[in-house]
Motif scaffolding. Structure first.
Motif, PDB file in Angstrom:
ATOM      1  N   PRO A   1       0.857  -1.119  -0.037  1.00 48.16           N
ATOM      2  CA  PRO A   1       0.146  -0.212  -0.299  1.00 48.16           C
ATOM      3  C   PRO A   1       1.101   1.254  -0.369  1.00 48.16           C
ATOM      4  N   ASN A   2       2.335   1.626   0.845  1.00 51.42           N
ATOM      5  CA  ASN A   2       2.932   2.388   0.877  1.00 51.42           C
ATOM      6  C   ASN A   2       3.199   2.851  -0.559  1.00 51.42           C
TER       7      ASN A   2
ATOM      8  N   LEU B   1      -3.267   2.505   3.984  1.00 53.22           N
ATOM      9  CA  LEU B   1      -2.379   2.094   4.525  1.00 53.22           C
ATOM     10  C   LEU B   1      -1.920   1.977   6.039  1.00 53.22           C
TER      11      LEU B   1
ATOM     12  N   THR C   1      -4.865   6.044   1.451  1.00 59.36           N
ATOM     13  CA  THR C   1      -4.209   7.046   2.653  1.00 59.36           C
ATOM     14  C   THR C   1      -5.369   6.806   3.465  1.00 59.36           C
TER      15      THR C   1
ATOM     16  N   ARG D   1       0.555   3.972  -3.369  1.00 63.41           N
ATOM     17  CA  ARG D   1       0.604   5.262  -2.500  1.00 63.41           C
ATOM     18  C   ARG D   1       1.970   6.389  -3.446  1.00 63.41           C
TER      19      ARG D   1
END
Length: 379
Positions: free
Chosen positions: A58-59, A122, A118, A62
């Motif tokens: 997920p990071n 995350l 976000t 992003r």
């Protein structure tokens, strides 16, 4: 949306997925090498490596999502230019504002993706990753009890066991501790036993020797012992860590419990305010970069040489938006009341995109400027 709008939107989404996959793969390979070396080298299984990798995705997504949205917007718009589709639309009386509808819809879709990342995925992944790291750090057996291999459970520490008996006896143990810059110590033992005392773990070495090397004087002292206890809890990560990563705090908690977070975990009000509004600003940036990529290429007319100049302008604007995001964060950290500055990069880029669309809708303005420049030079 018209059939043409749906067609263009599908092209945006198709190439967005392609660019996002490529960028995530590139970043993932770079990080996976380090993660693989750390986990597998410490005796963890491949399943643990895959779990940690999934929690870091997920990071990664992003970070690459705005870039992938921008690349897809530029790529698809350039294709439409090269295949004269935009030229045909202009000839039929379609304005650049109407042609921008698929780009706007694409930006909104990517903004929704960014918002889910976000605000939900995350923080959850970072919390789960921290939990799993604490669990792995407690599992001293998995980190140290591997026979026949030199392990590095911490920086500056090397551990080796020749053989492990069925009753848990460790035979021919080697432990090198080089964490102290002034001296290094090497322990060897004919036998050793692992003993737990609550959260702590001790290595009891029997019939061994300790060699201590002083780096300043370059002298070595040797001590022979019948039994010796070494605290190996320091080789694992600190379990009593209470401070969370600021990105692991949920958006709802950031909105409703800032003072409680500051009191319990020490984050400043400016840091919490910046993190909360950054999560909303990142979604707005996705809309901005999609429109910048489209509108910048709309400034050019059909040419067999393509629209590479407009593409360079769009890329420069993307760098400018990202650079401005780093500048506006510092004032907000010092004064939380300046939080509107967080949205300045996205709104500035959006204003530039709207200006480009206005110029594309009135090509006579560009022609007048081009004609005026030679006249000014003659004057």
């Amino acid at each position: 949306m018209s059939r043409y709008d749906r067609y263009v939107l599908s092209q945006y989404l198709l190439f967005f997925g392609f660019f996002a996959l490529i960028l995530v793969a590139v970043f993932w390979v770079n990080r996976a090498v380090v993660l693989f070396d750390r986990l597998i080298g410490d005796g963890q299984s491949a399943l643990v490596f895959l779990e940690f990798t999934a929690l870091t995705l997920p990071n990664l997504i992003r970070m690459v999502l705005p870039v992938a949205a921008f690349a897809a917007s530029v790529w698809v718009t350039n294709r439409l230019h090269n295949e004269s589709e935009l030229t045909v639309l202009r000839a039929t009386g379609t304005s650049p504002w109407q042609m921008a509808r698929p780009a706007l819809a694409f930006g909104i879709i990517t903004a929704l993706m960014m918002s889910v990342l976000t605000h939900f995925l995350l923080p959850s992944s970072i919390n789960q990753l921290a939990l799993r790291e604490r669990e792995v750090s407690r599992n001293v057996t998995a980190r140290l009890l591997t026979e026949g291999k030199f392990l590095h459970p911490a920086k500056g520490v090397t551990f080796y066991i020749r053989q492990i008996d069925p009753d848990g006896t460790l035979n021919d143990v080697f432990l090198s501790d080089r964490r102290d810059p002034e001296q290094s110590v090497t322990y060897t033992g004919a036998r050793a036993f692992l003993v737990r005392d609550g959260d702590k773990a001790h290595l009891i070495m029997v019939d061994g020797m300790a060699q201590r090397l002083d780096h300043k004087t370059q002298t070595m002292s040797t001590t022979v012992f019948s039994d010796f206890s070494y605290d190996i809890s320091s080789l694992t990560q600190k379990i009593g860590q209470t401070t969370r990563n600021i990105r692991a705090i949920s958006s709802l908690e950031l909105m409703t419990a800032k003072e409680a977070i500051t009191d319990s975990e020490g984050f400043s009000q400016g840091a919490l305010t910046e993190e909360l509004h950054l999560r909303f600003a990142r979604a707005l940036v996705c809309v901005t970069v999609a429109l910048i990529g489209f509108s910048a290429l709309m400034l050019g007319t059909f040419s067999r040489f393509g629209v590479w100049r407009q593409a360079l302008i769009a890329f420069a604007l993307l760098i400018g938006v990202e650079g401005l995001r780093g500048i506006v964060s510092e004032p907000v950290l010092k004064n939380p009341d300046l939080w509107p500055l967080i949205y300045l990069p996205a709104l500035s880029g959006l204003a530039i995109a709207l200006l480009f669309l206005h110029l594309a809708s009135h090509p006579s303005l560009l022609r007048r400027r081009r004609r005026a420049e030679p006249g000014e030079q003659l004057a």
